[in-house]
Design a protein around this motif. Structure first.
Motif, PDB file in Angstrom:
ATOM      1  N   PHE A 176       0.786  -1.087  -0.054  1.00 24.02           N
ATOM      2  CA  PHE A 176      -0.034   0.079   0.034  1.00 24.02           C
ATOM      3  C   PHE A 176       0.905   1.168  -0.058  1.00 24.02           C
ATOM      4  O   PHE A 176       1.986   1.285   0.553  1.00 24.02           O
ATOM      5  CB  PHE A 176      -0.869   0.271   1.328  1.00 24.02           C
ATOM      6  N   GLU A 178       0.770   5.784  -1.243  1.00 25.64           N
ATOM      7  CA  GLU A 178      -0.240   6.805  -1.638  1.00 25.64           C
ATOM      8  C   GLU A 178      -0.922   6.719  -3.072  1.00 25.64           C
ATOM      9  O   GLU A 178      -1.949   7.500  -3.350  1.00 25.64           O
ATOM     10  CB  GLU A 178       0.483   8.272  -1.551  1.00 25.64           C
ATOM     11  N   VAL A 181      -3.783   2.173  -2.653  1.00 23.70           N
ATOM     12  CA  VAL A 181      -4.618   2.173  -1.480  1.00 23.70           C
ATOM     13  C   VAL A 181      -5.857   1.363  -1.860  1.00 23.70           C
ATOM     14  O   VAL A 181      -6.912   1.744  -1.291  1.00 23.70           O
ATOM     15  CB  VAL A 181      -4.904   3.341  -0.841  1.00 23.70           C
ATOM     16  N   MET A 211       0.077   4.004   5.392  1.00 25.68           N
ATOM     17  CA  MET A 211      -1.008   3.282   4.674  1.00 25.68           C
ATOM     18  C   MET A 211      -1.207   1.918   5.068  1.00 25.68           C
ATOM     19  O   MET A 211      -2.397   1.595   5.620  1.00 25.68           O
ATOM     20  CB  MET A 211      -0.697   3.184   3.162  1.00 25.68           C
TER      21      MET A 211
END
Length: 250
Positions: A176, A178, A181, A211
């Motif tokens: 994960f 940015e 996700v 994340m």
């Protein structure tokens, strides 16, 4: 399989400059492909079954030729007892130093093998399905230790090494970022395999990346996993009595 997030350091795979689309030798039929001019009657009509057949074919070829590997991705989840609703391809893990010999084996078996722009996998095609041969998971090279932890399980009628549940969940959650996700795809996997996963190790290996931390928080709020217990934090109804240190006043 989940791709690596952008901006993370990548370990480049061994060069395979001669690797390209495989061509048919005279009289040879590609695995899962009809002869020229013939209707392909081998391809199962159900997409999930086609993916399973591709996994069986490739797994059998790799086993027969003595390669170290482990099944990953949605078919691995299925092998561990998870959903039979498979994703869009088949994933296998191999060590970086084995990638070129694995590619040569699949080529010799008649599969179409090629190098994509990404430098952490090679691709093949079997029964019309994409097969990813991955040698880097979540920005880390596939290791001998990871393959040693794989469990031999049946995929339909073929037994093969399958990535351990803890490594499987780590590979999905640690990827994960940015730019990627997709909690919705991994949540049902976490639910299905939660009793088989060492969540403390997954947390530890993911570190403090934001994340994955957000996904762990979601799993806690949904009751899929428990929040980590802080040191000296009493559980519900429990009282912690600390002895005074030596020399301390009562």
């Amino acid at each position: 399989m989940t791709e690596n997030g952008d901006g993370a350091p990548l370990v480049r795979r061994p060069e395979a400059t001669g690797l390209g689309p495989a061509t048919d030798a005279p009289g040879r039929t590609k695995v899962g492909t009809a002869r020229a001019g013939e209707e392909n009657t081998e391809l199962p009509r159900d997409r999930n079954q086609a993916i399973l057949e591709a996994a069986k074919q490739v797994g059998a070829v790799l086993k027969r030729n003595g390669h170290r590997f482990a099944l990953a991705g949605s078919v691995a989840v299925h092998a561990h007892g998870g959903s039979g609703n498979l994703q869009h391809d088949v994933d296998f893990c191999v060590r970086p130093e084995d990638a070129e010999s694995v590619a040569a084996t699949l080529d010799s078996a008649g599969l179409t093998v090629y190098t994509p722009p990404e430098d952490w996998l090679i691709k093949a095609t079997c029964f019309g399905q994409d097969v990813d041969i991955i040698f880097e998971l979540a920005h880390r090279p596939v290791s001998t230790e990871m393959l040693d932890r794989a469990e031999e399980l049946p995929v339909e009628s073929v037994r093969m090494p399958v990535l351990a549940p803890t490594d499987l969940l780590w590979s999905l959650i640690a990827a994960f970022s940015e730019h990627h996700v997709d909690f919705g795809a991994v949540l049902p996997i976490a639910r299905a395999l939660r009793e088989k996963v060492d969540w403390d190790r997954v947390r530890r290996d993911c570190g403090d990346a934001p994340m994955p931390a957000a996904f762990f928080f979601l799993l806690e709020r949904l009751g899929v996993i428990r929040a980590p217990r802080l040191p000296d934090t009493p559980s519900s109804g429990e009282t912690v009595i600390r002895e005074p240190s030596e020399g301390a006043s009562p």
